[in-house]
Each structure stands twice: as structure tokens, then as C-alpha cells.
Write a protein that holds these residues in place. Structure first.
Motif, PDB file in Angstrom:
ATOM      1  N   LYS A 104     -47.441  -7.610  56.467  1.00 17.15           N
ATOM      2  CA  LYS A 104     -47.737  -8.834  55.733  1.00 17.15           C
ATOM      3  C   LYS A 104     -46.449  -9.634  55.550  1.00 17.15           C
ATOM      4  CE  LYS A 104     -51.839  -7.545  53.083  1.00 17.15           C
ATOM      5  NZ  LYS A 104     -52.435  -7.449  51.719  1.00 17.15           N
ATOM      6  N   HIS A 105     -46.507 -10.908  55.877  1.00 13.13           N
ATOM      7  CA  HIS A 105     -45.342 -11.778  55.750  1.00 13.13           C
ATOM      8  C   HIS A 105     -45.685 -12.913  54.786  1.00 13.13           C
ATOM      9  CE1 HIS A 105     -43.340  -9.773  59.135  1.00 13.13           C
ATOM     10  NE2 HIS A 105     -44.536  -9.750  59.694  1.00 13.13           N
ATOM     11  N   PRO A 106     -45.248 -12.824  53.521  1.00 10.25           N
ATOM     12  CA  PRO A 106     -45.579 -13.875  52.548  1.00 10.25           C
ATOM     13  C   PRO A 106     -45.073 -15.237  53.011  1.00 10.25           C
ATOM     14  CG  PRO A 106     -44.606 -11.956  51.474  1.00 10.25           C
ATOM     15  CD  PRO A 106     -44.424 -11.761  52.938  1.00 10.25           C
ATOM     16  N   TYR A 189     -42.558 -17.741  47.055  1.00 11.90           N
ATOM     17  CA  TYR A 189     -43.637 -17.278  47.910  1.00 11.90           C
ATOM     18  C   TYR A 189     -44.986 -17.692  47.327  1.00 11.90           C
ATOM     19  CZ  TYR A 189     -40.112 -14.349  50.129  1.00 11.90           C
ATOM     20  OH  TYR A 189     -39.009 -13.917  50.796  1.00 11.90           O
ATOM     21  N   GLU A 193     -50.838 -15.407  49.890  1.00  8.78           N
ATOM     22  CA  GLU A 193     -51.020 -16.069  51.180  1.00  8.78           C
ATOM     23  C   GLU A 193     -49.947 -15.564  52.154  1.00  8.78           C
ATOM     24  OE1 GLU A 193     -51.213 -20.270  50.801  1.00  8.78           O
ATOM     25  OE2 GLU A 193     -52.823 -20.228  49.311  1.00  8.78           O
ATOM     26  N   TYR A 194     -50.380 -15.256  53.382  1.00  2.42           N
ATOM     27  CA  TYR A 194     -49.489 -14.624  54.340  1.00  2.42           C
ATOM     28  C   TYR A 194     -49.532 -15.357  55.674  1.00  2.42           C
ATOM     29  CZ  TYR A 194     -49.654 -10.926  50.878  1.00  2.42           C
ATOM     30  OH  TYR A 194     -49.579 -10.227  49.701  1.00  2.42           O
ATOM     31  N   LYS A 197     -52.548 -15.641  58.474  1.00  2.00           N
ATOM     32  CA  LYS A 197     -53.790 -15.214  57.836  1.00  2.00           C
ATOM     33  C   LYS A 197     -54.609 -16.390  57.310  1.00  2.00           C
ATOM     34  CE  LYS A 197     -52.932 -10.768  58.172  1.00  2.00           C
ATOM     35  NZ  LYS A 197     -53.768  -9.856  59.005  1.00  2.00           N
TER      36      LYS A 197
END
Length: 229
Positions: A104-106, A189, A193-194, A197
Motif C-alpha cells: 500500500k502506498h499512501p 497523506y 487513499e492509496y 486504488k
């Protein structure tokens, strides 16, 4: 990252006060127009007395003299940097489409802030208050490069004369305030939410071969390597 800029300013003032207390001979070089007796008294004062640097107003005499650091006001600048993420978002040195799918990448966004920091000098002596005001000014000027290294930019100083405060606490206090105006960028951030996505983004791992290019009614067909109208 959200900067606690008042704590940053407070730490810089403490740093320079500590330096001056160990190098009191610099008082003669740094501050002009005071007579010899005043400079001598200030050296003793800087060396032997604790100057409290606080983030809240003093309530008791034991806390004087004090330098009070407060956030007077803040305003988001309307040319803030960035707002959201798309297929060209760059992070970790590469396009976000190349990030691992299983992580997961915020989503990070940035804003530019304009802020005013108020540094108030409090003491029960008008001369001490005035000199501490000058020392506080020196603290902020001497560390200006450190501000810039932290992307705190466009800094400017303003101030005013002594303000007697006979009714704030149960003894007479002299106050003099120095204002620091500056701008800086904060990052944050978006909650939950990523990258890759959201409906408005391409999924992580997407390549140009996965995308049909559509412009002016023409669709490029990758399977036939030709064009369709």
C-alpha cells in the motif's frame, strides 16, 4: 509531514542563547550602541541567569525572564504545491506505476503555508526586556540558513516597542514582541487513499501496452497494430 514550526523556532532560540551564554565576550561585537556598563551587566545576566523559552504565557514570577514563542496566525498560500496523484506521480525516484502491487502506498499531497510566529520577551525590567528583544532578533537572524535548509523560506522580521502589562499577572511586566513571517511546505497523506486504488488512477503495475490511447475520435488498436476511426 506537518511541521510544528513554533517548536522549530523555539529550539533555534534556545540554541543561540546557549551559545551566547558560553561566549559572552561576543556581546560587545554583536550589539552596538549600548554603553560599557550595560554590556557588562548583560554578560552577567546571559551567563548566570536562566532564560526560559516557552510555548505558553508565564503565570508566575519564577518563569521570568521569558521568551514566549506563539503561532500568531497561519494561512494556506493559494499557489500550494501539488494536489493529488495521477499516472505521472513520481515517488521513491520512479513512476508510481512501477511500485510493487502487493504494497500500500499512501497518497501524499503538499500545501504551502504562510505563517506568523510571535516571539514575546517578558521580564520585570525594561532594559532587560529591550536587550532580550535584540538577542531574540539575533537568534532568528543567525539561524536563518538553518530555516532555509528546512525549506522555511521568505522569512522577514518585524517588531514594536515596549508594552507595559500591569494587569496580566500580580506583578508589573514589560513585554516586547518580535514577529517572524515566513512560508513553508507541509506534506500529508490522504486518509485511507492509496496510489493505484482510486477510480481516477491507473492500477499499480500498469504499462503503456495496457492503455488504449484515444484522441479526437481515433483509437489505436494494439492487437492489429493499426488505427480505427
Amino acid at each position: 509531514m506537518i511541521q510544528l514550526i513554533d517548536l522549530f523556532v523555539k529550539n533555534k532560540i534556545k540554541k543561540v542563547l546557549n551559545y551566547l551564554s558560553k561566549n559572552v565576550e561576543l556581546i560587545d561585537k554583536f550589539f552596538l550602541y549600548a554603553d560599557e556598563d550595560t554590556n557588562r551587566d548583560v554578560k552577567i545576566f546571559i551567563k548566570d541567569f536562566k532564560i526560559d523559552v516557552r510555548s505558553s504565557y508565564p503565570r508566575e514570577e519564577v518563569y521570568l525572564p521569558s521568551i514566549i514563542v506563539l503561532v500568531e496566525n497561519e494561512q494556506e498560500v493559494n499557489y500550494g504545491l501539488g494536489s493529488g496523484i495521477d499516472e505521472n506521480y513520481i515517488g521513491l525516484g520512479e513512476n508510481y506505476l512501477d511500485w510493487p502491487k502487493g504494497e500500500k502506498h499512501p497518497i501524499q499531497e503538499n500545501i504551502q503555508m504562510h505563517t506568523s510566529i510571535r516571539c514575546e520577551v517578558w521580564s520585570d525590567n525594561a532594559v532587560i526586556t529591550s536587550f532580550l528583544y535584540a538577542i531574540t532578533k539575533y537568534c532568528l537572524l543567525a539561524t536563518r540558513k538553518e530555516f532555509e535548509e528546512e525549506n522555511i523560506i521568505l522569512s522577514s522580521l518585524s517588531g514594536g516597542d515596549l508594552e507595559p502589562i500591569p494587569d496580566f499577572i500580580n506583578f508589573f511586566v514589560y513585554r516586547r514582541a518580535l514577529n517572524l513571517e515566513c512560508e513553508y511546505t507541509s506534506s500529508y497523506y490522504r486518509l485511507g487513499e492509496y496510489a493505484g486504488k482510486m477510480d481516477s488512477q491507473f492500477n499499480l503495475g500498469t504499462s503503456p501496452d495496457d492503455i488504449d490511447i484515444e484522441a479526437k475520435g481515433i483509437v489505436y488498436d494494439r492487437e492489429t497494430n493499426g488505427e480505427q476511426s
